[in-house]
Structures are given as C-alpha cells and as structure tokens.
Design an enzyme around this catalytic site. Structure first.
Site: not given
Ligand code: PSU
Ligand code: MN
Length: 286
Positions: A18, A77, A97, A129, A131-133, A150
C-alpha cells in the site's frame, strides 16, 4: 485505467504493497525509504513487489522508485470508495489496505503486506468509526500479512468483527494476535501456522470453498512492550485538540514517534519490512 508494470505483469508471484503508510504513516521523506525497503524484502522472499497508488489519472500497479517519491503528506488517502474520484480528478492518491485490496481484485493479485489492518476504533460508537479495510478484506480473495491491527484501535472488537465477517485470522508461529508494537497480548487467533507454506495451503483451501480474504498476524521480531500507555496519552491529546477522522492515525503515530524517542518509528519500519518478507514467501508458495 489500470497500468500494470511489465515486471509485475510477467511475474508468477506478486505481493501488493500500500501507499497510505508511505504518505501518512511516517515523517516526511521516511515513508518512501520504508516502501523501498519493503519492496526489497518482498524480493528476498522470492516474489515481485507491486506497490499500488493513483497517479496522473491512472491506478498504478508497480510504482517505480521515482513515482513512489511523489507520495508525500499531501497525497489523498484512498479507501475503496475514493479511488474512482482520485483517478478522474487526477489526484495523487495513496491507497489504504482496503483501497489496495480493491485494486488487487481488479489486477488478480492474491497476497499483500502491510503494518496494521484498520478496524474498530476505541470508544465505538463515539466515534462510529470502523475502517473500510474490514469489508474489503472480507470480500476479496487476498491473504494480508500484518502485525495485527493498527495500535490505536479496539483490538478485541476488531477481531470479533473479523469473525462475524468470516475472515480467518492466522497466527504466524503465535497463538494470539500480535498487538502491532508488542509481539503478544491480543485475542486468540483462529488457527496457528508454522510456515509460509502452511498459510498458503489454508488460503488455497479457503478460496476453494468460496471464502474471501485472510489475515496472517506476524509478531514483530523485537517486541515493544511499553507502547500502550503512550497510545492512550496520544488518543487523549488528539481528543483534546479536536483531531478527528482521517487525521487521527497520522497524529497518533507522530505523537508516539516523538514521545518514544523514535523507538515506535524503528519498530513500525522493521515490522512492515518483516511482514513484506513473509508475504513474499507466501506468494511464492501460492
Ligand atoms: N497502520 C499504521 N499506519 C497506517 C495505517 C495503518 O501503522 O498509516 C493505514 C493503512 O493504510 C490502513 C489505514 O489501511 O491506515 C486505515 O485507515 P482507516 O482507519 O481510516 O480506514
Ligand atoms: Mn477509520
């Protein structure tokens, strides 16, 4: 709309990487070095890296080193929902991701490596919140190697949701999910594996019965066991300053890196590179 590099197109074993962590996970400039080190680690594992991002109106699968250098803090992002707009508007877009998985599906790539998966934020439903992951992983036939989720998330809630979504959580030589910086301490994994071959065999079987994505949790080689109090302070500071949404992760990571005297930064880098190496071996086995 998708430009696949010649090397990636000709390769039999590919690992997707990514660009969000390159653009937003490290201090300016350092993310690119981590990205390049991850690519080298995939090659050590015997596979070809495909770093993914949006540039000049195209989804690029297999960014050159020069192109990777354009993914700075001003990059958008991109989760799965953001890719089409970034392509159309010719933005520089760093895929999360989930965003990377959406491209893997289109490009036929079945292995990816990262640091930590997104998931359920602490305090859910304030903020609401998630994540869409998670949805992307559940619906894409890709094996993702990470060191868990994370660090700032609610790890037990995230693993419950992964179970609900039918995502196998494999522990690489561990019975419990790594806590990102710390090698152990998370919820139990759904199965432990001892090798890249074993993880690949389970992925093949999962896909044969129509399953989607799998997570492989690899503990960091050097466990950092005192990060949790710092994470709590960082989240409190973010809340006090009104930092919200997509800004939270970069804020917390920068806070940790500063307050730990760079130890979380080194740990973050090393675990990503180690995950890329293992993902390379899994891709070769597949
Ligand atoms: N974990 C980290 N650093 C990051 C991320 C994860 O230590 O920058 C990023 C990854 O790209 C992950 C994203 O897919 O954060 C998830 O963000 P969100 O919660 O906004 O979906
Ligand atoms: Mn998020």
């Amino acid at each position: 709309m998708i430009r696949v590099s010649d090397e990636v197109r000709d390769a039999s074993s590919v690992v997707a990487l990514e660009t969000t962590l390159v653009a937003h996970g490290f201090p300016p400039g350092e993310g690119v070095e981590v990205g390049l080190a991850s690519e080298a680690a995939v090659r050590q594992g015997g596979a070809v890296p495909a770093t993914i991002g949006v540039l000049d109106g195209e989804i690029v699968v297999g960014l050159t080193a020069e192109e990777l250098g354009r993914f700075g803090a001003d990059a958008r992002k991109l989760g799965p929902r953001d890719i089409a707009a970034a392509v159309t508007q010719r933005a520089v877009g760093a895929t999360t991701v989930g965003g990377t998985l959406a491209v893997c599906r289109a490009a036929g790539i079945t292995v990816m490596a990262t640091g930590g998966l997104g998931g359920v934020h602490r305090g859910w439903p304030t903020p609401p919140d998630v994540s869409a992951d998670l949805q992307a992983l559940a619906s894409t036939q890709v094996l993702v190697v990470s060191s868990g989720v994370k660090s700032l998330l609610d790890v037990p809630a995230t693993t419950e949701l992964l179970e609900t979504l039918g995502v196998p959580v494999l522990g690489y030589r561990t019975d419990d999910l790594p806590l990102f910086y710390a090698a152990h301490g998370g919820p139990p994994v759904s199965a432990r594996v001892e090798s890249a071959d074993e993880a690949a065999a389970i992925a093949r079987a999962h896909w044969k019965i129509g399953g989607g994505g799998l997570l492989v949790g690899r503990p960091p080689d050097d466990s950092l066991d005192d990060a949790e109090p710092l994470i709590e302070r960082a989240l409190a500071e973010a809340a006090a300053l009104g930092v919200r949404g997509q800004a939270v992760t970069p804020f917390v990571l920068a806070y940790l890196h500063r307050e730990s005297g760079g130890r979380t930064l080194a740990a973050n880098r090393d675990l990503i590179v180690g995950n890329a190496r293992l993902a390379g071996a899994v891709a070769v086995s597949l």
